[in-house]
Design a protein around this motif. Structure first.
Motif, mmCIF file in Angstrom:
data_model
loop_
_atom_site.group_PDB
_atom_site.id
_atom_site.type_symbol
_atom_site.label_atom_id
_atom_site.label_comp_id
_atom_site.label_asym_id
_atom_site.label_seq_id
_atom_site.Cartn_x
_atom_site.Cartn_y
_atom_site.Cartn_z
ATOM 1 N N PHE A 16 162.516 -21.933 -23.856
ATOM 2 C CA PHE A 16 161.096 -22.261 -23.739
ATOM 3 C C PHE A 16 160.310 -21.075 -23.202
ATOM 4 O O PHE A 16 159.219 -20.742 -23.694
ATOM 5 C CB PHE A 16 160.940 -23.481 -22.835
ATOM 6 C CG PHE A 16 159.505 -23.832 -22.557
ATOM 7 C CD1 PHE A 16 158.723 -24.465 -23.514
ATOM 8 C CD2 PHE A 16 158.927 -23.527 -21.323
ATOM 9 C CE1 PHE A 16 157.404 -24.782 -23.248
ATOM 10 C CE2 PHE A 16 157.615 -23.843 -21.067
ATOM 11 C CZ PHE A 16 156.841 -24.476 -22.026
ATOM 12 N N ARG A 17 160.853 -20.411 -22.175
ATOM 13 C CA ARG A 17 160.150 -19.251 -21.603
ATOM 14 C C ARG A 17 160.062 -18.123 -22.620
ATOM 15 O O ARG A 17 159.068 -17.401 -22.679
ATOM 16 C CB ARG A 17 160.866 -18.764 -20.349
ATOM 17 C CG ARG A 17 160.781 -19.734 -19.204
ATOM 18 C CD ARG A 17 161.453 -19.188 -17.959
ATOM 19 N NE ARG A 17 160.524 -18.332 -17.214
ATOM 20 C CZ ARG A 17 160.716 -17.044 -16.989
ATOM 21 N NH1 ARG A 17 161.783 -16.455 -17.451
ATOM 22 N NH2 ARG A 17 159.832 -16.349 -16.297
ATOM 23 N N THR A 18 161.126 -17.976 -23.421
ATOM 24 C CA THR A 18 161.096 -16.929 -24.438
ATOM 25 C C THR A 18 159.985 -17.193 -25.457
ATOM 26 O O THR A 18 159.227 -16.290 -25.837
ATOM 27 C CB THR A 18 162.457 -16.853 -25.145
ATOM 28 O OG1 THR A 18 163.480 -16.616 -24.175
ATOM 29 C CG2 THR A 18 162.475 -15.745 -26.186
ATOM 30 N N VAL A 19 159.890 -18.459 -25.892
ATOM 31 C CA VAL A 19 158.845 -18.812 -26.861
ATOM 32 C C VAL A 19 157.455 -18.644 -26.243
ATOM 33 O O VAL A 19 156.524 -18.088 -26.872
ATOM 34 C CB VAL A 19 159.058 -20.256 -27.354
ATOM 35 C CG1 VAL A 19 157.870 -20.705 -28.212
ATOM 36 C CG2 VAL A 19 160.354 -20.355 -28.145
ATOM 37 N N ALA A 20 157.298 -19.094 -24.975
ATOM 38 C CA ALA A 20 155.999 -18.980 -24.309
ATOM 39 C C ALA A 20 155.595 -17.521 -24.120
ATOM 40 O O ALA A 20 154.432 -17.139 -24.356
ATOM 41 C CB ALA A 20 156.041 -19.708 -22.968
ATOM 42 N N ALA A 21 156.538 -16.682 -23.691
ATOM 43 C CA ALA A 21 156.234 -15.266 -23.499
ATOM 44 C C ALA A 21 155.876 -14.599 -24.830
ATOM 45 O O ALA A 21 154.970 -13.748 -24.910
ATOM 46 C CB ALA A 21 157.418 -14.556 -22.848
ATOM 47 N N LEU A 23 154.543 -16.089 -27.499
ATOM 48 C CA LEU A 23 153.212 -16.516 -27.888
ATOM 49 C C LEU A 23 152.127 -15.805 -27.071
ATOM 50 O O LEU A 23 151.084 -15.398 -27.600
ATOM 51 C CB LEU A 23 153.087 -18.035 -27.732
ATOM 52 C CG LEU A 23 153.905 -18.877 -28.712
ATOM 53 C CD1 LEU A 23 153.776 -20.354 -28.386
ATOM 54 C CD2 LEU A 23 153.465 -18.614 -30.152
ATOM 55 N N SER A 24 152.378 -15.652 -25.779
ATOM 56 C CA SER A 24 151.416 -14.946 -24.924
ATOM 57 C C SER A 24 151.235 -13.504 -25.380
ATOM 58 O O SER A 24 150.113 -12.969 -25.412
ATOM 59 C CB SER A 24 151.867 -14.991 -23.464
ATOM 60 O OG SER A 24 151.995 -16.326 -23.023
ATOM 61 N N LEU A 25 152.353 -12.865 -25.729
ATOM 62 C CA LEU A 25 152.281 -11.488 -26.199
ATOM 63 C C LEU A 25 151.489 -11.389 -27.495
ATOM 64 O O LEU A 25 150.649 -10.491 -27.674
ATOM 65 C CB LEU A 25 153.693 -10.944 -26.391
ATOM 66 C CG LEU A 25 153.798 -9.491 -26.878
ATOM 67 C CD1 LEU A 25 153.154 -8.538 -25.872
ATOM 68 C CD2 LEU A 25 155.261 -9.113 -27.114
ATOM 69 N N VAL A 26 151.731 -12.338 -28.414
ATOM 70 C CA VAL A 26 151.009 -12.309 -29.691
ATOM 71 C C VAL A 26 149.516 -12.505 -29.465
ATOM 72 O O VAL A 26 148.668 -11.819 -30.058
ATOM 73 C CB VAL A 26 151.583 -13.397 -30.627
ATOM 74 C CG1 VAL A 26 150.687 -13.565 -31.863
ATOM 75 C CG2 VAL A 26 152.993 -13.032 -31.054
ATOM 76 N N ALA A 49 152.025 -6.119 -18.559
ATOM 77 C CA ALA A 49 153.116 -5.921 -17.604
ATOM 78 C C ALA A 49 153.727 -7.260 -17.190
ATOM 79 O O ALA A 49 154.953 -7.399 -17.065
ATOM 80 C CB ALA A 49 152.616 -5.151 -16.392
ATOM 81 N N VAL A 50 152.869 -8.250 -16.955
ATOM 82 C CA VAL A 50 153.365 -9.578 -16.573
ATOM 83 C C VAL A 50 154.232 -10.177 -17.679
ATOM 84 O O VAL A 50 155.290 -10.764 -17.432
ATOM 85 C CB VAL A 50 152.186 -10.500 -16.221
ATOM 86 C CG1 VAL A 50 152.664 -11.944 -16.070
ATOM 87 C CG2 VAL A 50 151.513 -10.041 -14.937
ATOM 88 N N ILE A 51 153.782 -10.037 -18.920
ATOM 89 C CA ILE A 51 154.555 -10.578 -20.048
ATOM 90 C C ILE A 51 155.902 -9.868 -20.162
ATOM 91 O O ILE A 51 156.943 -10.489 -20.416
ATOM 92 C CB ILE A 51 153.742 -10.445 -21.344
ATOM 93 C CG1 ILE A 51 152.495 -11.336 -21.273
ATOM 94 C CG2 ILE A 51 154.593 -10.835 -22.553
ATOM 95 C CD1 ILE A 51 151.546 -11.158 -22.449
ATOM 96 N N VAL A 52 155.914 -8.547 -19.964
ATOM 97 C CA VAL A 52 157.172 -7.792 -20.008
ATOM 98 C C VAL A 52 158.113 -8.250 -18.903
ATOM 99 O O VAL A 52 159.330 -8.408 -19.106
ATOM 100 C CB VAL A 52 156.883 -6.283 -19.915
ATOM 101 C CG1 VAL A 52 158.184 -5.510 -19.726
ATOM 102 C CG2 VAL A 52 156.158 -5.807 -21.165
ATOM 103 N N ILE A 85 154.214 -15.644 -12.471
ATOM 104 C CA ILE A 85 153.618 -15.152 -13.720
ATOM 105 C C ILE A 85 152.333 -15.912 -14.038
ATOM 106 O O ILE A 85 151.312 -15.327 -14.453
ATOM 107 C CB ILE A 85 154.633 -15.285 -14.867
ATOM 108 C CG1 ILE A 85 155.796 -14.306 -14.648
ATOM 109 C CG2 ILE A 85 153.986 -15.049 -16.213
ATOM 110 C CD1 ILE A 85 156.958 -14.492 -15.591
ATOM 111 N N ALA A 86 152.350 -17.248 -13.834
ATOM 112 C CA ALA A 86 151.135 -18.038 -14.069
ATOM 113 C C ALA A 86 150.015 -17.587 -13.147
ATOM 114 O O ALA A 86 148.844 -17.456 -13.568
ATOM 115 C CB ALA A 86 151.439 -19.531 -13.862
ATOM 116 N N THR A 87 150.349 -17.307 -11.877
ATOM 117 C CA THR A 87 149.326 -16.844 -10.923
ATOM 118 C C THR A 87 148.743 -15.509 -11.365
ATOM 119 O O THR A 87 147.514 -15.300 -11.326
ATOM 120 C CB THR A 87 149.938 -16.715 -9.521
ATOM 121 O OG1 THR A 87 150.467 -17.987 -9.135
ATOM 122 C CG2 THR A 87 148.902 -16.264 -8.510
ATOM 123 N N GLY A 88 149.617 -14.599 -11.809
ATOM 124 C CA GLY A 88 149.127 -13.296 -12.254
ATOM 125 C C GLY A 88 148.216 -13.409 -13.453
ATOM 126 O O GLY A 88 147.147 -12.774 -13.518
#
Length: 522
Positions: A16-21, A23-26, A49-52, A85-88
């Motif tokens: 789930f985190r992989t998919v969310a990250a 999507l966020s990157l895209v 940076a947060v997404i990485v 990560i959500a806070t950032g």
């Protein structure tokens, strides 16, 4: 929580985190590409940076799970990382007015998945605290994007956000617990189902009776190992074939028919089956057939009937032969006296005929008595292979063996307690019959084998001339198909072998030939 179930949940969280990250990157890259060309801002750089960081942490936990090292600490690292990560991202996208505040809810749901309700509540508390820090810090340091919010507005935003996170934590924890309970019950039922399946397969594999099932179109769906052994077939080859090809005539039996007998196969593969047919519940038209191999039982019954019949005939034959011997002796003596006093050639010729026929009748009576009352065997240890070889060497010069190909095969040496003279008489009788049945350019095989607790002498000929009608009368006295035969050879052989505690079995088929099997106890 069981280790396997916990790791499974953790795997789902990593995915789930992989998919969310991703999507966020895209989304971030699409926004950067669509905005006017300019250098990356500080907020854009920090977002990437947060997404990485999210990717790296997910990759580390994924590698640990693949090595079987994932545990409770990895779950807490994932949950804390999600909150951070959500806070950032919320801070970089506008603070209290950020459209990404829903990420806190996702962090709480993720915590509920792997840590149940308690973990969800801790994640909700941490998320509420981090969001409150952002809102209060922006007010005190004066860096709120839309200006300072009124105190009432701050309290409303913080309270509504905290309440929403707590409610989400309670609901997600409840659903997680229910899902865990349902999954546990499902796993238990699945384990029970597998156990019942193995038990059923074990029962079907170990049952001595044959079992065949077919569908409504009369195609075979299952044959158990005992059924394959009885019918001498391979399950992989018969499944999917027509039922009548495997059990000819079975469809003529009514469903729920009582116990019936069915003859299948020909020649050496001929089997007599005791069979019952039952409809299968749950599938209209499907049938279940359970059967046993009655071939050996019916053969034993035939042997017993034949033995009783031969015993009755033997008693009658012995009495009749005894009554005939004295008159024959008197007739022969009288004929000899007449021959001595005969004055002309015609009288001499007639008296010689009387003497010759009286001698023939006397030999027939002796054979009859030998059948009716075979002498008690004088048992001694005999090497069967040597006795068999000597007998065959003697019979090779028999006129019946002319142009007949003879093969012999003997296994390991076997010593059996038998009467050698009587056994040789049996072998001569059976082998000469085989020569006659095979005929010129025929083929005869004589083999000696060991099977279970008996020695077997197998005499096979390529003639295969014994029919089903003849089979029932084969060992009866005076039954013969040979011109000039007395019909006492097989009867005498049968009596001798029974006196040795053995048995004679015969199989015949025009395609496979005829085989007599003499079984002698070891």
């Amino acid at each position: 929580m069981a280790g396997g179930a916990f790791r499974s949940r953790l795997v789902w969280l990593v995915l789930f985190r992989t998919v969310a990250a991703s999507l966020s990157l895209v989304i971030t890259l699409a926004r950067l590409l669509l905005q006017p060309s300019q250098d990356l801002s500080r907020a854009d750089t920090l977002s990437l940076a947060v997404i990485v960081i999210a990717y790296v942490s997910t990759l580390v936990v994924g590698l640990r799970l693949r090595r079987g090292q994932g545990g409770l600490s990895d779950a807490w690292v994932q949950v804390v990382g999600d909150v951070v990560i959500a806070t950032g991202l919320v801070y970089l996208s506008g603070g209290a007015d950020s459209p990404l505040t829903f990420l806190y809810s996702l962090s709480v749901i993720g915590a509920a998945v792997v840590l149940d309700r308690r973990g969800a509540l801790w994640a909700a508390a941490a998320s509420a605290l981090c969001f409150a820090t952002l809102v209060v810090g922006a007010r005190f340091f004066g860096n709120a994007p839309g200006g300072l919010m009124p105190p009432t507005r701050v309290m409303f935003v913080l309270g509504s956000n905290a309440l929403a996170l707590v409610l989400i934590a309670v609901l997600a924890g409840y659903l997680s617990r229910q899902l865990s309970a349902a999954g546990g019950a499902l796993s238990a039922r699945e384990a029970d189902l597998h156990r019942l399946g193995r038990l059923q397969q074990q029962i079907l594999s170990s049952m001595p009776s044959g079992l065949v099932t077919c569908d409504a179109s009369r195609r075979i769906t299952y044959v158990n190992p005992a059924g394959c052994l009885i019918l001498q077939v391979d399950a992989t080859q018969v499944v999917g074939t027509d039922l009548e090809a495997l059990l000819p005539g079975v469809l003529g039996l009514a469903p729920r028919s009582p116990r019936s007998e069915l003859v299948v196969g020909k020649g050496l593969k001929r089997r007599i089956l005791g069979l019952s047919v039952t409809p299968l519940d749950g599938e209209p038209g499907a049938l279940l057939m359970v059967f046993q191999d009655l071939t050996q039982l019916r053969r034993m019954e035939d042997d017993l009937k034949r033995a009783d019949r031969l015993a009755s005939l033997g008693a009658l034959s012995a009495q009749l032969a005894h009554e005939l011997r004295n008159p024959l002796a008197s007739m022969r003596g009288s004929a000899q006296l007449l021959a001595q006093d005969a004055q002309d050639g015609m009288a001499q010729k007639l008296t010689n005929i009387l003497i010759r026929e009286a001698d023939r009748l006397a030999r027939l009576v002796e054979d009859f008595l030998r059948f009716a009352r075979p002498p008690t065997p004088v048992l001694q240890q005999v090497a069967l292979a040597s006795l068999l070889t000597e007998t065959l060497d003697m019979l090779r010069v028999d006129p019946l063996a002319r142009d007949v190909r003879v093969e012999t095969a003997t296994s390991e040496p076997m010593a059996v307690s038998v009467d050698p003279d009587q056994l040789r008489q049996v072998l001569i009788n059976l082998v000469r019959n085989a020569f006659q049945a095979a005929g010129p350019r025929g083929h005869v095989k004589v083999a000696l084998t060991r099977a279970e607790n008996e020695a077997r002498i197998c005499i096979w000929d390529s003639g295969g001339s014994i029919t089903e009608e003849m089979m029932g009368h084969l060992f009866e006295p005076f039954f013969t198909t040979r011109d000039g035969g007395t019909g006492l050879g097989l009867s005498t052989a049968h009596s001798i072998i029974r006196a040795h505690g053995g048995a004679i079995r015969v199989r015949s088929n025009p395609e496979e030939g005829t085989e007599f099997v003499v079984g002698l106890p070891l």
